[in-house]
Design an enzyme around this catalytic site. Sequence first.
Site, PDB file in Angstrom:
ATOM      1  N   GLU A  86       0.799  -1.111  -0.071  1.00  0.00           N
ATOM      2  CA  GLU A  86      -0.023  -0.016   0.063  1.00  0.00           C
ATOM      3  C   GLU A  86       0.728   1.208  -0.078  1.00  0.00           C
ATOM      4  OE1 GLU A  86      -3.331   0.007   2.794  1.00  0.00           O
ATOM      5  OE2 GLU A  86      -3.386   2.181   3.016  1.00  0.00           O
ATOM      6  N   LYS A 282      -7.231  -0.392  11.413  1.00  0.00           N
ATOM      7  CA  LYS A 282      -6.504  -1.261  10.189  1.00  0.00           C
ATOM      8  C   LYS A 282      -5.369  -0.242   9.890  1.00  0.00           C
ATOM      9  CE  LYS A 282      -6.163  -1.175   5.470  1.00  0.00           C
ATOM     10  NZ  LYS A 282      -5.232  -0.310   4.688  1.00  0.00           N
ATOM     11  N   ASP A 298       4.057 -14.284  11.150  1.00  0.00           N
ATOM     12  CA  ASP A 298       2.764 -14.610  10.763  1.00  0.00           C
ATOM     13  C   ASP A 298       1.772 -13.477  10.977  1.00  0.00           C
ATOM     14  OD1 ASP A 298       0.165 -15.640  10.608  1.00  0.00           O
ATOM     15  OD2 ASP A 298       0.678 -17.630  11.399  1.00  0.00           O
ATOM     16  N   HIS A 395      -2.387  10.840  -0.163  1.00  0.00           N
ATOM     17  CA  HIS A 395      -2.680   9.819  -1.004  1.00  0.00           C
ATOM     18  C   HIS A 395      -2.627   9.891  -2.490  1.00  0.00           C
ATOM     19  CE1 HIS A 395      -4.571   6.797   2.096  1.00  0.00           C
ATOM     20  NE2 HIS A 395      -3.281   7.198   2.424  1.00  0.00           N
TER      21      HIS A 395
HETATM   22  C1  MEV Z   1      -5.462   3.639   5.418  1.00  0.00           C
HETATM   23  O1  MEV Z   1      -5.049   2.301   4.909  1.00  0.00           O
HETATM   24  C2  MEV Z   1      -5.463   3.563   6.704  1.00  0.00           C
HETATM   25  C3  MEV Z   1      -6.210   4.872   7.193  1.00  0.00           C
HETATM   26  O2  MEV Z   1      -7.626   4.902   7.022  1.00  0.00           O
HETATM   27  C4  MEV Z   1      -6.252   4.747   8.791  1.00  0.00           C
HETATM   28  C5  MEV Z   1      -7.143   5.686   9.767  1.00  0.00           C
HETATM   29  O3  MEV Z   1      -8.162   6.075   8.971  1.00  0.00           O
HETATM   30  O4  MEV Z   1      -6.732   5.935  10.784  1.00  0.00           O
HETATM   31  C6  MEV Z   1      -5.601   6.202   6.894  1.00  0.00           C
END
Ligand code: MEV
Length: 449
Positions: A86, A282, A298, A395
């Site tokens: 990513e 995430k 892992d 991004h």
């Molecule tokens: C993107 O991979 C991760 C984010 O969405 C994490 C977050 O919102 O804190 C930018």
Amino acid sequence: MKHQAVEGFSKLSKEGKIEWVVNEYLNGDEKAIDIFKQYWNDDADLQKLHDEFSENTISNFYMPFGLAPNFLINDELYTIPMAVEESSVVAAASKAAKFWLTRGGFKTTVLSTTKLGHVHFMFEGDFEQLKNAFEQKIKNQLIEDTNDITKNMRSRNGGILNLELIDKTSDLENYYQIKGSFETVDSMGANFINSCLEQFAKTLKNEIELDNNFTQEDKNSLQIVMCILSNYTPDCIVRAEVSCPVEQLANGNVSAEEFVEKFSRAVRIAEIEPYRATTHNKGIMNGIDSVVIATGNDFRAVEACAHTYATKDGSYSSLTHCEVKDGIFRFWIDLPTALGTIGGLTALHPLVKLALVILGKPSAKELMGFVAVAGLAQNFAALSSLVTTGIQKGHMKMHLMNILNQLEATEEEKQYFTTFFKDKTVTHHNVIEEFCRHRGVESVEELKK
Ligand code: MEV
């Protein structure tokens, strides 16, 4: 087109497997054969090593291996290797590392390292009698019968820490467990724990069989369901944290006080709102998994454990927390995670070996710290952007590059479009339109001619 089941697929050669998948699923496309083969390594030994990590291998799947430098951790400087596909993840980690470099850096503390596994079994006899037998005889026998398996681990100050008989019959009729606690030192310990558990099951069966206090009916009722480690290791846990006086946290045009207020609110929202907590965590796992993969561990186990821990208070919540006390801002993560720096892929994968050397050949405890730091850094960077400029700005730069790469833009064109889109919104449509205009063509199809 409907497909046919295949017999003996695993016995086909690599070329045979490619031929099969190309004919069966890729319309016999010769180019597909080239693409699969393009990723083979010229070094036959290296290729064989990778082929043998898994089964039915036909090619290699590359993952970018990057570096996030400038991490000050427990007063030492580190560069953290990260394997992640990513965009922005490595850049965000590096940005957070640089930010905290001049504010005291990251501190890590391993709170405990106990791992767990269970023999899950059914028993219809009297629990008190089973408990007596367990405490008086079976428990010692479980230790004795695994002496050969635990010998090596004991010599490294690891082994079996505790054994408990657990009554689970209030949740499921006749269901009991032997819960084993283990110290596996620098190995992740899955094989060690599972081998001990399988021996426990044999010993348990044997001991009940030999014990004349149990009726034949009791003996017959004992059924081993399964023996397996638990990937939930709440007692194998590390804390990573950063802290500094609030006034050191000014962020671009945003004052330190405003930044801390906005940041703290964002963490609080992730603590109370599962929809946000999932995305928040995430982002944390972006950092964690990247280091876990680069160091040959892992990531599925690490993910499963982290998310279970995130629900420990009854509702899915943030893995990170923050507070302001006496003018000091503190931001931390408590991360349960079972990692190894010996055994498994750590001894086999050449890039994993290098990653571990870059990290200074860490112990499993030290690696737990690096992984937690990467998660915390990632979350700090994500929240800092989210509550100030928004994340799309960063991004979109990467998005623009991805589109330009797809269009096979030249280096000059990349520079031109980076400047062009500096103050404009990057959308797939806008980039294509501007790219075609710049090249003097009507459509992308024309570009391909
Ligand atoms: C993107 O991979 C991760 C984010 O969405 C994490 C977050 O919102 O804190 C930018």
